[in-house]
Design an enzyme around this catalytic site. Structure first.
Site, PDB file in Angstrom:
ATOM      1  N   GLU A 286       6.267  -2.988   0.340  1.00 30.37           N
ATOM      2  CA  GLU A 286       6.787  -4.175   1.040  1.00 30.37           C
ATOM      3  C   GLU A 286       7.913  -4.827   0.021  1.00 30.37           C
ATOM      4  O   GLU A 286       8.943  -5.257   0.810  1.00 30.37           O
ATOM      5  CB  GLU A 286       5.847  -5.129   1.121  1.00 30.37           C
ATOM      6  CG  GLU A 286       4.823  -4.625   2.226  1.00 30.37           C
ATOM      7  CD  GLU A 286       3.749  -3.816   1.775  1.00 30.37           C
ATOM      8  OE1 GLU A 286       2.862  -3.462   3.020  1.00 30.37           O
ATOM      9  OE2 GLU A 286       3.592  -3.646   0.713  1.00 30.37           O
TER      10      GLU A 286
ATOM     11  N   HIS B 226      -6.406  -8.800   7.345  1.00 27.68           N
ATOM     12  CA  HIS B 226      -5.823  -8.505   8.286  1.00 27.68           C
ATOM     13  C   HIS B 226      -5.800  -9.593   9.453  1.00 27.68           C
ATOM     14  O   HIS B 226      -5.334  -9.365  10.513  1.00 27.68           O
ATOM     15  CB  HIS B 226      -6.361  -7.166   8.847  1.00 27.68           C
ATOM     16  CG  HIS B 226      -6.254  -5.985   8.133  1.00 27.68           C
ATOM     17  ND1 HIS B 226      -7.158  -5.747   6.892  1.00 27.68           N
ATOM     18  CD2 HIS B 226      -5.505  -4.910   8.074  1.00 27.68           C
ATOM     19  CE1 HIS B 226      -6.816  -4.491   6.466  1.00 27.68           C
ATOM     20  NE2 HIS B 226      -5.632  -3.899   7.014  1.00 27.68           N
TER      21      HIS B 226
END
Length: 667
Positions: free
Chosen positions: A406, A473
């Site tokens: 990322e 998540h």
């Protein structure tokens, strides 16, 4: 600078270089050396605040810069003064930069070499050294996509190679075969930590093998070797685009910065490297070869010293920078003139997820060089299938699967922006943004304020609970970013808003965090115009008009409010859907609270430090005399978000909102 005659300790081979080139190499090394010697005097006099010396390392900066073309980007560090001087950056601007004056490159907002300049194709580093490596990937990607046949050179020290960004950037460059020259200045110490405590391999160049990358180890004090080898490698990269890793062996003669000193360095090591001074050795060689003589040396030195003194006088005579509040606030973002585009076409009833997909697709068609990057977004279409079919429509150059890194991908997006290309980065889940947090809050957010470079990047953030996905998540982490000046934060609750605001986010040249609640993707439908349209930032939606109380929320919280109020049809409520959190539509909030006298704010995030706290404070400051009750905040409990349904239901604030709403109505 010493000028005594000495036998060179470095072996030089001119390799057919002309007298003019040899003299230019010498002159370009002499100039930063003389400037540095002057800066050390000014530092002792208190006329500059800090100095990171590159004395003894000039051959690397000068050799690499001369090997590149003027239109090719270089991303130097704070010991690479020779990059700036070789690119002929006016000295008075450098001196003003170091004194925090307006003629510098950052308007007094940053110091030293923490700046960039598009005119000279130089992009300076930030103190978190690693991110500049990924930024070079983005600039090189733009060059490759535009078939420019350019090389991008980026510098790091041996200490910086221990950072994760180094490895991520090399991996991305290798996988995508980007024309990047990764330059490691191995100068022996990271501040006081020797290389023996920094890495456990003989040569840092050996790391290239692990990335399938060509690598070289070069004597960084030998200006001819640096220049000729880098020039040859750069020519090869222009023909055959690929990344190359170069380790330059050199030594830091002075401290990490002047205040730290060099007491931790053994004296015999200092003495040994002093004999390998790149400037003194090269000067002796040129005299032996009759390329220069004493007269030439005196003439060049006199000219440079005169230039230094002349430009210093300009910088010293410049007034101290004016602290203008309006200028400071206005420079946080690049000016953006919003253009409202309405859609006269028919609408269709679509899901939230479809609205996001349509907005992306229509923006891709509108901006023909817009790049989308993310994990599994190409042929697979992303984990939520938002980009399904995009590869067929736009090709893999524009719809790019990324490695799981990322940080480097956010940095690559920044590099694309520097090269004039828009990009959208998909975080597979908003939770994973923590792995790319540094470049977002320290690079993207601060870039325009520091040196006027926009970060034209949208980061899509699938977020939120209620779907049993657990602690990694399900987070809704907008508060990490709403407090960071320089970032815009968008959080729609309905398909119509999602499409229009996403289109605006992509048009806006500033960094935007675009939150998309996963629980809404396939559960919420709405009629949405078929064609392209935009909606403004900083304008909340008043979705219900009433008199008794003001309810403020965003994202899934808006739907929880509507669901709750179905039980109480007689309650007269103003419901405000914020839609954007930065910028925040405070006027709509204040107008409503002044009318109703009561306010309750619902957020999905845990309570402490969330945006509800700031809104509550703003209401108390601006609307206190209109209030008939305390402002109430409702949020998730102070734990990570759990997996099991019973625990998640307890965590989320849906039921607590109803209880608190009724209490406030009765106050």
């Amino acid at each position: 600078m010493k000028t005594s005659k000495m036998q060179p300790y470095i072996k030089y081979y001119a390799n057919g270089l002309s007298t003019d080139i040899l003299r230019q190499l010498y002159t370009n090394m002499l100039k930063p050396r003389l400037i540095e010697e002057k800066m050390l005097v000014l530092l002792r006099q208190g006329k500059i605040s800090k100095w990171f010396s590159g004395i003894g390392q000039e051959a690397i900066a000068v050799g690499v810069t001369m090997a590149l073309h003027p239109e090719e980007y270089i991303l130097p560090m704070h010991r690479n003064l020779g990059v700036f001087t070789t690119r002929n950056v006016p000295l008075y601007k450098l001196f003003s930069q170091w004194q925090g004056k307006a003629s510098g490159f950052t308007k007094g907002r940053d110091r030293s070499f923490h700046f960039g300049t598009q005119y000279y194709k130089i992009v300076g580093m930030i103190s978190h050294l690693g991110p500049q490596l990924g930024v070079a990937d983005g600039i090189a990607l733009a060059s490759k996509l535009k078939a420019k046949k350019h090389v991008t050179a980026v510098f790091t020290g041996e200490g910086g190679t221990s950072e994760g960004d180094f490895h991520e950037a090399l991996n991305v460059a290798s996988v995508w075969q980007l024309p990047v020259l990764f330059c490691i200045e191995n100068n022996g110490y990271g501040l006081s930590t020797p290389t023996s405590e920094q890495y456990n391999c003989e040569n840092l160049a050996d790391r290239g093998v692990g990335y399938g990358m060509e690598s070289h180890s070069i004597d960084g004090n030998n200006i001819i070797e640096v220049y000729t080898k880098v020039a040859a490698i750069a020519d090869s990269i222009r023909i055959n685009p690929r990344p190359v890793l170069i380790e330059f062996k050199t030594f830091r003669i002075r401290g990490h910065e002047e205040a730290s000193g060099t007491k931790y360095v053994p004296q015999d090591l200092m003495d040994a490297w002093a004999k390998k001074d790149p400037l003194e050795n090269f000067q002796s060689y040129l005299k032996e070869e009759n390329v220069i003589d004493k007269a030439f040396e005196v003439e060049i030195k006199t000219r440079i010293v005169h230039e230094i003194n002349e430009h210093l006088e300009v910088a010293f005579n410049e007034e101290a920078i004016d602290a203008n509040l309006i200028n400071e606030l206005n420079d946080v973002f690049k000016p953006f003139e919003y253009k409202h585009i309405t859609c006269k076409s028919n609408s269709k009833n679509i899901r939230f997820v479809d609205a996001i997909s349509e907005g992306l697709k229509q923006s891709m068609a509108r901006y023909n060089d817009l790049i989308i990057m993310g994990q599994d977004i190409a042929d697979y279409g992303g984990v939520f299938k938002i980009t399904e079919g995009f590869v067929k429509a736009f090709g893999k150059d524009r719809v790019r699967n990324t490695p799981i890194c990322e940080s480097a991908i956010v940095e690559t997006a920044m590099g694309l922006s520097i090269a004039g290309i828009k990009s959208v980065v998909e975080m597979q889940f908003a939770d994973f943004v923590s792995s790319g947090f540094n470049p977002i809050v320290n690079y993207l957010a601060k870039s325009h304020y520091r040196w006027g470079q926009a970060a034209d990047v949208v980061i899509r953030m699938p977020c939120g609970g209620g779907v049993g996905a657990g602690p990694f998540h399900s987070q809704t982490n907008e508060a990490w970013f709403t407090k960071t000046p320089g970032l815009k934060v968008v959080y729609p609750a309905f398909p119509y808003d999602a499409k229009g605001l996403l289109n605006t986010a992509i048009t806006d040249p500033n960094p935007v965090l675009f939150f998309e609640h996963k629980g809404l993707y396939r559960s919420v439908r709405q009629h949405v115009p078929i064609d392209y349209f935009t909606l403004p930032f900083g304008k909340a939606s008043l979705i219900r008009n009433g008199q008794d109380i003001t309810v403020i929320s965003y994202g899934a919280g808006v739907h929880w409010v509507l669901e709750c109020l179905e039980k109480y049809p007689k309650v007269s409520v103003d419901i405000i859907d914020l839609r954007t959190l930065q910028p925040l539509d405070t006027q709509t909030i204040f107008n409503s609270v002044k009318k109703t006298g009561k306010a309750i704010i619902l957020q999905e995030d845990s309570l402490f430090g969330g945006i509800a706290s700031d809104i509550s404070a703003l209401i108390m400051e601006e609307c206190f005399k209109y209030l008939d009750a305390p402002v109430k905040r409702v949020a998730s409990i102070e734990t990570p978000i759990p997996f099991a349904k019973t625990l998640e239901d307890q965590y989320l604030p849906k039921e607590r909102f109803e209880t608190e709403l009724l209490k406030l109505l009765e106050y």
